[in-house]
Design a protein around this motif. Structure first.
Motif, mmCIF file in Angstrom:
data_model
loop_
_atom_site.group_PDB
_atom_site.id
_atom_site.type_symbol
_atom_site.label_atom_id
_atom_site.label_comp_id
_atom_site.label_asym_id
_atom_site.label_seq_id
_atom_site.Cartn_x
_atom_site.Cartn_y
_atom_site.Cartn_z
ATOM 1 N N HIS A 311 0.817 -1.214 0.000
ATOM 2 C CA HIS A 311 0.000 0.000 0.000
ATOM 3 C C HIS A 311 0.853 1.266 0.000
ATOM 4 O O HIS A 311 0.506 2.263 0.648
ATOM 5 C CB HIS A 311 -0.930 0.001 1.216
ATOM 6 N N SER A 312 1.964 1.245 -0.739
ATOM 7 C CA SER A 312 2.823 2.417 -0.820
ATOM 8 C C SER A 312 2.633 3.088 -2.179
ATOM 9 O O SER A 312 3.172 2.643 -3.192
ATOM 10 C CB SER A 312 4.296 2.031 -0.639
ATOM 11 N N TYR A 313 1.837 4.151 -2.209
ATOM 12 C CA TYR A 313 1.599 4.859 -3.465
ATOM 13 C C TYR A 313 2.883 5.505 -3.973
ATOM 14 O O TYR A 313 3.156 5.503 -5.178
ATOM 15 C CB TYR A 313 0.532 5.943 -3.266
ATOM 16 N N TYR A 314 3.679 6.036 -3.056
ATOM 17 C CA TYR A 314 4.913 6.719 -3.446
ATOM 18 C C TYR A 314 5.891 5.736 -4.091
ATOM 19 O O TYR A 314 6.458 6.011 -5.160
ATOM 20 C CB TYR A 314 5.552 7.381 -2.234
ATOM 21 N N LEU A 315 6.096 4.585 -3.459
ATOM 22 C CA LEU A 315 7.022 3.588 -4.003
ATOM 23 C C LEU A 315 6.501 3.037 -5.327
ATOM 24 O O LEU A 315 7.270 2.830 -6.278
ATOM 25 C CB LEU A 315 7.223 2.456 -2.997
#
Length: 324
Positions: A311-315
């Motif tokens: 759930h890491s949008y940035y990654l």
């Protein structure tokens, strides 16, 4: 097989190079009891004149002309004019075998509401999976037993529908959707019926051409609308049909993931967005759903699913910008 009338709806828009072959393949059907509705959607080439010439040549052909409104609008217009017991859709640049109607109708009886079959891809861009060795019959759930069957459900062609069901439930193609509208229509129909058949015969030839709708990149707003619409439809479908079996549920939500990926791809392959804008748009997509139900076919898919699960949008954004 009865002598019931079948309405074949063909949307037509600027396909003068291909329309004659398509129509000729339909007129050669071994099953003769059909009406062919050619719906010219405001063509700028000679397609409109071709439609009129076919109407003059064969009494089974009916040519209609309307202001351009898109393929969904053309199909809906055809549905409003249809008089047959059954409905079939054919795209105006595709081809059908001489037994296309007869093979579909041979699977249709009073208890069956829907028959579908596989289709050939003539451009070689897709791998063709052989059809089943025999017809598959059962409740609607049987169509979601594996991923290949589910994919065959997507387009409106290669199928036969009851017009009475379409009109009873006022089913229409969503004219606000330019990509995936056919899938929405098929599943809206399947939500209203019971008995279905997956035919072992293959008589439809899908021809993918450059510039076709499936190969275009659409704006995020449009792809997101399609994603949300199919997400809501599938969620309703699962609830109404009381689908609790894990395999069938996984297959249905994997379809939602396909629409989610189209929306995500429009972020990275369409307009140029800043990092903040990309993250804002990504957060509109249900990463939990993608992490749980995304269909994985290779190592790249496996990596992407891990990013959804953490759930890491940035990654995820960093990886997508690197691999696009």
């Amino acid at each position: 097989m009865t002598n019931e009338l079948v309405s074949i709806i063909v949307p037509v828009y600027n396909i003068e190079k291909y329309l004659e072959k398509c129509v000729r393949s339909i007129l050669k059907q071994s099953y003769p009891y059909f009406e062919l509705l050619l719906v010219d959607d405001g063509s700028c080439d000679s397609s409109a004149q071709l439609c009129d010439s076919f109407e003059q040549e064969d009494c089974r052909v009916k040519a209609y002309h309307k202001i351009n409104g898109g393929v969904s609008s053309a199909r809906n217009y055809g549905l409003s004019k249809a008089t047959g017991k059954y409905i079939c859709f054919v795209d105006g640049d595709d081809l059908v075998d001489v037994n296309y109607l007869s093979d579909l109708l041979s699977c249709m009886d009073e208890d069956t509401d829907f028959v579908m079959s596989k289709f050939y891809y003539l451009d070689g861009s897709y791998k063709f999976t052989p059809p089943p060795s025999e017809d598959i019959k059962g409740n609607v759930d049987v169509l979601f037993s594996n991923h290949d069957l589910l994919l065959t459900c997507y387009p409106p062609y290669g199928k036969i529908y009851r017009l009475s069901c379409i009109r009873t439930f006022d089913l229409r193609f969503d004219e606000k959707v330019r990509h995936g509208e056919d899938c929405l229509f098929v599943f809206s129909y399947l939500m209203k019926v019971n008995k279905v058949v997956f035919s072992s015969k293959v008589n439809y030839y899908y021809i993918r051409r450059g510039g076709s709708a499936v190969s275009r990149i659409y704006p995020f707003e449009e792809t997101y609308y399609s994603y949300k619409t199919i997400y809501d439809l599938v969620s309703q479908f699962v609830f109404v049909r009381n689908i609790t079996g894990k395999p069938n549920k996984e297959q249905l939500y994997s379809m939602v993931c396909t629409f989610a990926h189209r929306a995500i791809n429009s972020i990275y392959n369409g307009a140029s967005y800043s990092l903040d804008e990309r993250l804002h748009l990504l957060k509109k997509i249900d990463f939990n759903l993608l992490g749980k139900y995304m269909y994985v076919s290779n190592a790249k898919d496996f990596l992407i699913r891990i990013l959804y699960r953490i759930h890491s949008y940035y990654l995820y954004d960093k990886v997508r910008c690197f691999i696009r």
